[in-house]
Design a protein around this motif. Structure first.
Motif, PDB file in Angstrom:
ATOM      1  N   GLY A  67      -3.998  11.357  -0.928  1.00 20.80           N
ATOM      2  CA  GLY A  67      -4.423   9.804  -1.017  1.00 20.80           C
ATOM      3  C   GLY A  67      -3.537   8.792  -0.488  1.00 20.80           C
ATOM      4  O   GLY A  67      -3.666   7.817  -0.256  1.00 20.80           O
ATOM      5  N   HIS A  68      -2.218   9.326   0.199  1.00 20.30           N
ATOM      6  CA  HIS A  68      -1.179   8.438   0.935  1.00 20.30           C
ATOM      7  C   HIS A  68      -2.028   7.803   1.996  1.00 20.30           C
ATOM      8  O   HIS A  68      -1.389   6.682   2.354  1.00 20.30           O
ATOM      9  CB  HIS A  68      -0.106   9.559   1.379  1.00 20.30           C
ATOM     10  N   SER A  69      -3.253   8.225   2.568  1.00 23.31           N
ATOM     11  CA  SER A  69      -3.589   7.669   3.863  1.00 23.31           C
ATOM     12  C   SER A  69      -4.830   6.928   3.420  1.00 23.31           C
ATOM     13  O   SER A  69      -5.652   6.406   4.343  1.00 23.31           O
ATOM     14  CB  SER A  69      -3.841   8.718   4.958  1.00 23.31           C
ATOM     15  N   ILE A  70      -5.259   6.567   2.016  1.00 23.94           N
ATOM     16  CA  ILE A  70      -6.276   5.861   1.688  1.00 23.94           C
ATOM     17  C   ILE A  70      -6.605   4.509   2.473  1.00 23.94           C
ATOM     18  O   ILE A  70      -7.577   3.974   2.454  1.00 23.94           O
ATOM     19  CB  ILE A  70      -6.393   5.720   0.207  1.00 23.94           C
ATOM     20  N   PHE A  71      -5.530   3.922   2.658  1.00 23.81           N
ATOM     21  CA  PHE A  71      -4.964   2.666   3.424  1.00 23.81           C
ATOM     22  C   PHE A  71      -6.272   2.665   4.704  1.00 23.81           C
ATOM     23  O   PHE A  71      -7.006   1.709   4.723  1.00 23.81           O
ATOM     24  CB  PHE A  71      -3.788   2.222   3.756  1.00 23.81           C
ATOM     25  N   ARG A  72      -6.254   3.779   5.387  1.00 21.44           N
ATOM     26  CA  ARG A  72      -7.011   3.699   6.464  1.00 21.44           C
ATOM     27  C   ARG A  72      -8.338   4.613   6.311  1.00 21.44           C
ATOM     28  O   ARG A  72      -9.326   4.576   7.254  1.00 21.44           O
ATOM     29  CB  ARG A  72      -6.204   4.250   7.716  1.00 21.44           C
ATOM     30  N   GLY A  73      -8.232   5.184   5.329  1.00 27.75           N
ATOM     31  CA  GLY A  73      -9.433   6.372   5.293  1.00 27.75           C
ATOM     32  C   GLY A  73     -10.470   6.135   4.256  1.00 27.75           C
ATOM     33  O   GLY A  73     -11.646   6.702   4.176  1.00 27.75           O
ATOM     34  N   ASP A  74     -10.137   4.964   3.286  1.00 27.97           N
ATOM     35  CA  ASP A  74     -11.206   4.792   2.193  1.00 27.97           C
ATOM     36  C   ASP A  74     -11.140   3.422   1.868  1.00 27.97           C
ATOM     37  O   ASP A  74     -10.554   3.062   0.947  1.00 27.97           O
ATOM     38  CB  ASP A  74     -11.185   5.702   0.950  1.00 27.97           C
ATOM     39  N   PHE A 126       0.848  -1.059  -0.097  1.00 29.66           N
ATOM     40  CA  PHE A 126      -0.186  -0.037  -0.019  1.00 29.66           C
ATOM     41  C   PHE A 126       0.888   1.112   0.161  1.00 29.66           C
ATOM     42  O   PHE A 126       1.582   1.458   0.828  1.00 29.66           O
ATOM     43  CB  PHE A 126      -0.810  -0.054   1.159  1.00 29.66           C
ATOM     44  N   ALA A 127       0.909   1.972  -1.000  1.00 28.82           N
ATOM     45  CA  ALA A 127       1.588   3.355  -1.248  1.00 28.82           C
ATOM     46  C   ALA A 127       2.998   3.149  -0.494  1.00 28.82           C
ATOM     47  O   ALA A 127       3.486   4.197   0.049  1.00 28.82           O
ATOM     48  CB  ALA A 127       0.910   4.292  -0.404  1.00 28.82           C
ATOM     49  N   GLY A 128       3.523   2.297  -1.249  1.00 30.05           N
ATOM     50  CA  GLY A 128       5.145   1.762  -0.763  1.00 30.05           C
ATOM     51  C   GLY A 128       5.886   2.961  -1.253  1.00 30.05           C
ATOM     52  O   GLY A 128       6.041   3.436  -2.417  1.00 30.05           O
ATOM     53  N   GLY A 129       7.035   3.244  -0.571  1.00 30.33           N
ATOM     54  CA  GLY A 129       8.110   4.075  -0.815  1.00 30.33           C
ATOM     55  C   GLY A 129       8.606   4.889   0.039  1.00 30.33           C
ATOM     56  O   GLY A 129       8.652   4.438   1.404  1.00 30.33           O
ATOM     57  N   ASP A 130       9.737   5.937   0.033  1.00 31.89           N
ATOM     58  CA  ASP A 130      10.402   6.597   1.210  1.00 31.89           C
ATOM     59  C   ASP A 130      10.871   7.911   0.690  1.00 31.89           C
ATOM     60  O   ASP A 130      10.844   8.029  -0.668  1.00 31.89           O
ATOM     61  CB  ASP A 130      11.631   5.589   1.413  1.00 31.89           C
ATOM     62  N   GLY A 131      11.339   8.548   1.460  1.00 33.35           N
ATOM     63  CA  GLY A 131      11.914   9.922   1.318  1.00 33.35           C
ATOM     64  C   GLY A 131      10.935  11.000   0.767  1.00 33.35           C
ATOM     65  O   GLY A 131      11.255  12.020   0.248  1.00 33.35           O
TER      66      GLY A 131
END
Length: 223
Positions: free
Chosen positions: A154-161, A76-81
């Motif tokens: 949308g980075h928080s869509i995992f818990r938000g939608d 889910f939305a993987g990345g860094d930096g």
């Protein structure tokens, strides 16, 4: 808090080393998996890993490891930096992230599912697609799902939608359901936590109940 250095810190923006940072997180995750596999009720021949943001990045790294029993990985939305305030949609050294995902693709062992919102302010819409393309070109197995925009970021869509991704998530999960499977579920609350919960209207608890009633494996549900 130990007070020691952050072992999985990837470095300053101009000097990122994502591969080494993920190695630390991957090693930590493997130690947790080894501990869980010692439980007598766990079938260590079939399992999946799931992660969000930096955890999603790590999950793809785990998919490139020789982990007995690992059958899939969900990112889910993987990345860094990334910094959605100071440099929205422009993470530090995005080409280094791409190179790291490509290395994971070259060693990929299990199917993966990538889920990213189109208005993720950490990475933007295009970069995650480029990362997946590099992963796939190098030999990685996976499916990329573009999720709809969520609020301002949308980075928080995992818990938000959850409605945006649960169908694809459930399809992936059902591939690995069996008598020895174990699923841990921690549904979100809309307001409050613990005894202070006042509403759960944004999550279909009945659907989760029905889904768990019909699985072959076991589950742990926390509220």
């Amino acid at each position: 808090v130990s007070g020691g250095p952050d072992a999985d810190y990837s470095g300053a923006c101009g000097n990122k080393n994502y591969l080494e940072a993920r190695k630390v997180a991957i090693d930590q995750s493997k130690q947790v998996l080894n501990h869980v596999f010692d439980f007598s009720y766990i079938d260590r021949t079939k399992g999946i890993v799931v992660g969000q943001s930096v955890g999603g990045f790590t999950t793809i790294g785990l998919s490139a490891e020789n982990i007995p029993g690992l059958k899939g990985a969900i990112n889910f939305a993987g990345g860094d930096g990334g910094d959605p305030i100071k440099s929205a949609e422009k993470p530090c050294g995005d080409y280094l992230i791409k190179d790291t995902f490509a290395k994971y693709g070259a060693s990929n062992k299990v199917p993966t599912l990538w889920l990213y919102s189109v208005n993720d302010k950490f990475w933007g819409e295009q970069l995650p697609k480029d990362w997946f393309a590099a992963f796939q070109k190098a030999g990685g197995k996976g499916q990329f799902i573009s999720l709809p925009a969520y609020k301002e970021d949308g980075h928080s869509i995992f818990r938000g939608d959850l409605n945006a991704w649960k169908n694809d998530f459930e399809k992936f999960i059902k591939q690995y359901d069996h008598e020895g499977a174990f699923f841990y579920c921690d549904p979100p609350y809309t307001y409050g936590a613990g005894y202070a919960v006042t509403s759960t209207k944004d999550f279909e608890h009945e659907r989760l109940r029905d889904c768990l009633k019909n699985i072959q494996g076991r589950f742990l549900l926390s509220y």
